[in-house]
Design a protein around this motif. Structure first.
Motif, PDB file in Angstrom:
ATOM      1  N   GLU A   1       0.829  -1.205   0.000  1.00 38.34           N
ATOM      2  CA  GLU A   1       0.000   0.000   0.000  1.00 38.34           C
ATOM      3  C   GLU A   1       0.866   1.259   0.000  1.00 38.34           C
ATOM      4  O   GLU A   1       0.630   2.198  -0.776  1.00 38.34           O
ATOM      5  CB  GLU A   1      -0.921  -0.010   1.217  1.00 38.34           C
ATOM      6  N   GLY A   2       1.886   1.276   0.864  1.00 39.42           N
ATOM      7  CA  GLY A   2       2.746   2.449   0.944  1.00 39.42           C
ATOM      8  C   GLY A   2       3.496   2.705  -0.341  1.00 39.42           C
ATOM      9  O   GLY A   2       3.589   3.845  -0.818  1.00 39.42           O
ATOM     10  N   GLY A   3       4.057   1.645  -0.941  1.00 37.65           N
ATOM     11  CA  GLY A   3       4.781   1.806  -2.197  1.00 37.65           C
ATOM     12  C   GLY A   3       3.883   2.265  -3.325  1.00 37.65           C
ATOM     13  O   GLY A   3       4.272   3.079  -4.168  1.00 37.65           O
ATOM     14  N   SER A   4       2.659   1.761  -3.336  1.00 38.66           N
ATOM     15  CA  SER A   4       1.722   2.147  -4.388  1.00 38.66           C
ATOM     16  C   SER A   4       1.326   3.616  -4.255  1.00 38.66           C
ATOM     17  O   SER A   4       1.222   4.337  -5.264  1.00 38.66           O
ATOM     18  CB  SER A   4       0.470   1.260  -4.331  1.00 38.66           C
ATOM     19  N   VAL A   5       1.104   4.068  -3.034  1.00 44.15           N
ATOM     20  CA  VAL A   5       0.733   5.469  -2.831  1.00 44.15           C
ATOM     21  C   VAL A   5       1.902   6.388  -3.192  1.00 44.15           C
ATOM     22  O   VAL A   5       1.704   7.483  -3.735  1.00 44.15           O
ATOM     23  CB  VAL A   5       0.268   5.704  -1.383  1.00 44.15           C
TER      24      VAL A   5
END
Length: 781
Positions: free
Chosen positions: A669-673
């Motif tokens: 999730e963090g990498g995608s955001v």
């Protein structure tokens, strides 16, 4: 010892690998009680600040510190003349001055230091330092830097030229029936971590120094700090303080040498904390890129060749640019079978801010370029973009442009298929909550020009250090009995930057030794190197070392149990704080009964050997493993106002083994955001004079919770044959493919080329849209 120092983290009842575990620091961080490096405090400490250059390029004619020294409460003012040892440092090349010597090469370069009893006194005193500059014409255009511009350093503005040549390009061009070429740009992204650079330096009785600091790699820091201080490494000790995020921006030195210099000069603890504006100048950023991709294919969609030129702006100093451009070049062909490749990766010096490590490490730039051009090729072929990707998908056994065969899992087709099978998000109701529209709560969109687009992208990246580097991690496991129950302490130098490596270490102890009470000791340089929290390697390498050390301890326990109960050690196993007869499942003795002293073992873990690539052809087995992630982005675009809302950003990723599934999902999730931010809003703006225009979160925008879309995640677990437990790195791959998936969705919605990331509203609103009917799926009135 400093107050609010990072303490040992003890877990109670921690589960084994494969189970979702809450992090021991979670409640402290949510409640604001966690001790970050900026919270450190020690009696008698003084505060330090840095005077930085206002110019991107200038010679230093003279420095006058007398007015600053005269300010009451000021304890010291230091310049380059006060550096006790080596005058320069660097991750790969020692070319960055501790304090500017005779020239400044970028805006924000450190020129002088001030220490005072109060931080505000230090800041005001720094303003009184008089520096006479002879301003130079800065080199700011990376293309011109290669041609007629003056050298930023002594000889040339070329940092490195990576050449990869595979197959006969002349023949391939003759065979290609469809050829597309595209030019793409990417802006300079900041890591935007929430915890700024900070540290506390404490002089020791033997004339050395201890430094408590926010970092990604303590031993590399030590390797650079000690020579600059003129001290032997054993007189400099680094301890990891609480890290408020890093993403590559804390691999290079920041406060390290400066705080230690002042502590040694004053014989007192010295604290340095950057404010947000200073942080923008105090760390490296993602390299901006200019790229040209050419793809040749047969009419059935089979790729024949790829030709790529990548130009990365490394800024004023080397940092990790030679490796970033190599990594970008390695994967410029993308996650595809490409028989012929000609790739040129070039990194240059300019007087722009220094660039170095950031999540994805060069592969983000090349993934954006190759995935954008794959959609261009699909359009030229009249093919579905997913079908084109699936047709050419890399598999186990694929030979890379570097000549290396992929010998681990490569489930590219499976990832794409899983995304394609996901149901589409529901149609947007234009009468519903305004937060569901582009523009969000500003309510600037009413749906008149609203269109929907869908885009796909897939990324591949190497895991761990490549190119012949001997990667290493060290762990020490200590087993004792306290209160009648076994307790295991784990000591490594692994940097916990928020990714959850300490939780995984505790899970490994529980899995290997059956002990649920685990203490993770603070990371420092009294234990062997653990390498950097980068390259998605830390869980792989740290797990290998902890697993090996635990198995040494397990062998000792089982040997003692065998002697006591008369059963061969090979017939015994460990579980739930005791030893069990493997055949019957019966507990035969507790660990507490076997340990009346201390059992301590240390182990090193190395990954398999890799090779440096040939400088002329780029051929060589440079990597240990590869990780893959794919994204499907669904966007709603107001084509009249240029506003964008990412409705959904679905991810499919092979993680090898989900050691802590909830943490794995958090990393994705963090990498995608972070990729979403790069696609739509994040860019450090540098003008033609090399000056940063937006060094604050007021003007440098990052996604908020209102920008975060629905994020379905599909985890695949194809065990890697060379890793502990079959795990694979997970932190960087989602940052690769999220950005191009969103851009491809925007192109699908608008019909525009959109060759540059991030996309701004005016790139859409002022460009006009295609004359044919755009995709209207998902609209409901």
């Amino acid at each position: 010892m400093p107050h609010t120092q990072v303490r040992s983290a003890e877990t109670s009842g921690v589960g084994q690998i494969g189970s979702s575990q809450r992090r021991p620091d979670a409640a402290l961080k949510v409640s604001g009680q966690f001790a970050y490096s900026s919270d450190l405090w020690m009696d008698g400490m003084v505060w330090a600040t840095t005077l930085r250059s206002p110019h991107a390029a200038a010679r230093i004619v003279a420095i006058d510190t007398s007015l600053a020294l005269a300010v009451p409460g000021v304890r010291a003012v230091l310049t380059h003349e006060d550096v006790p040892g080596a005058k320069t440092y660097g991750m790969k090349v020692s070319d960055q001055p501790v304090l500017a010597i005779d020239e400044v090469r970028y805006q924000g370069e450190s020129v002088a230091l001030v220490a005072a009893d109060d931080p505000e006194v230090a800041r005001q005193a720094a303003k009184l330092i008089r520096v006479e500059y002879e301003v130079l014409q800065p080199v700011t255009d990376p293309e011109r830097a290669l041609e007629d511009e003056r050298p930023v350093h002594q000889d040339s503005n070329l940092v490195r030229h990576v050449k990869i040549r595979r197959g006969d390009m002349s023949q391939a061009r003759d065979e290609a029936e469809v050829v597309v070429t595209g030019d793409y740009e990417m802006g300079m992204q900041d890591q935007a971590f929430l915890g700024p650079e900070s540290g506390l330096a404490v002089p020791t009785e033997d004339g050395g120094v201890e430094l408590y600091v926010s970092s990604q790699w303590l031993h590399k820091d030590l390797e650079q700090v000690a020579p600059c201080l003129g001290l032997e490494p054993d007189r400099v000790r680094l301890t990891l303080a609480g890290v408020g995020g890093a993403f590559g921006g804390k691999e290079d030195l920041s406060v390290h040498v400066h705080a230690c210099m002042l502590a040694l000069r004053l014989g007192r603890p010295v604290k340095m904390v950057y404010n947000r504006q200073e942080s923008f100048f105090g760390h490296v950023h993602r390299h901006p890129a200019r790229m040209r991709f050419e793809h040749g294919a047969r009419r059935d969609g089979r790729l024949v060749y790829v030709k790529a030129r990548l130009l990365l702006d490394g800024g004023a100093y080397t940092s990790t640019s030679p490796v970033v451009i190599a990594n970008a070049s390695y994967f410029a062909a993308g996650a595809y079978e490409v028989p012929v490749a000609e790739i040129d990766g070039i990194a240059v010096y300019t007087n722009n801010p220094p660039c170095g490590a950031m999540r994805g490490f060069g592969a983000v730039q090349s993934c954006y370029g190759v995935e954008s051009n794959m959609d261009r090729l699909a359009t030229a072929l009249g093919m579905d973009p997913v079908e084109l990707r699936r047709l050419n998908a890399m598999t186990t056994g694929t030979v890379l442009p570097t000549g290396q065969e992929v010998d681990g899992p490569a489930p590219v087709a499976e990832l794409l298929q899983s995304l394609e099978e996901l149901p589409m998000p529901p149609a947007v109701d234009l009468e519903a909550d305004i937060r569901a529209l582009p523009g969000g709560v500003s309510n600037t969109t009413h749906g008149e020009g609203l269109v929907r687009g869908v885009g796909y992208a897939v990324g591949v990246k190497a895991i761990g250090y490549s190119g012949g580097v001997d990667d290493i991690s060290t762990a020490r496991i200590r087993l004792t009995v306290s209160g009648g129950a076994p307790v295991v302490s784990v000591h490594t130098a692994a940097a916990e930057c928020g990714q959850g490596v300490t939780t995984v270490q505790a899970q490994i102890v529980s899995t290997e030794l059956g002990v649920s009470r685990v203490v993770i000791l603070p990371a420092d340089t009294t234990i062997g190197d653990a390498g950097s929290a980068s390259a998605s390697r830390m869980t792989w390498m740290s797990s290998g070392a902890v697993q090996r050390a635990c198995r040494f301890v397990a062998a000792e326990i089982l040997g003692r149990a065998a002697e006591r109960v008369g059963i061969p050690a090979s017939a015994l196993t460990l579980a739930e704080d005791g030893v069990v007869n493997a055949a019957s499942g019966e507990a035969v003795v507790t660990i507490a009964e076997l340990v009346d002293d201390v059992i301590e073992r240390e182990a090193e873990f190395h990954h398999r050997k890799t090779e440096t690539i040939d400088p002329e052809t780029g051929q060589g087995d440079a990597h240990i493993a590869f990780a893959f992630a794919a994204h499907r982005a669904v966007v709603d675009v107001d084509t009249e106002l240029g506003l964008v809302r990412v409705v959904e950003l679905a991810t499919a990723q092979d993680v090898g083994k989900a050691m802590n599934p909830i943490a794995v999902e958090g990393q994705i999730e963090g990498g995608s955001v972070q990729g979403l931010g790069l696609a739509l809003m994040e860019e450090i703006l540098v003008d033609s004079g090399g000056l940063v225009r937006n060094p604050s979160f007021t003007d440098y925008l990052i996604p908020t919770i209102l920008d975060v879309p629905s994020m379905p995640i599909r985890l695949f677990e194809f065990p890697h044959p060379d890793s502990p437990y079959g795990l694979n790195g997970v932190g960087e791959p989602p940052t690769l493919s999220s950005t191009p998936a969103i851009l491809n969705a925007l192109r699908d919605a608008t019909g525009l080329d959109l060759p540059r990331a991030p996309v701004r509203p005016d790139d859409i609103a002022l460009a006009g849209v295609r004359t044919e009917t755009p995709r209207q799926e998902g609209m409901k009135k």
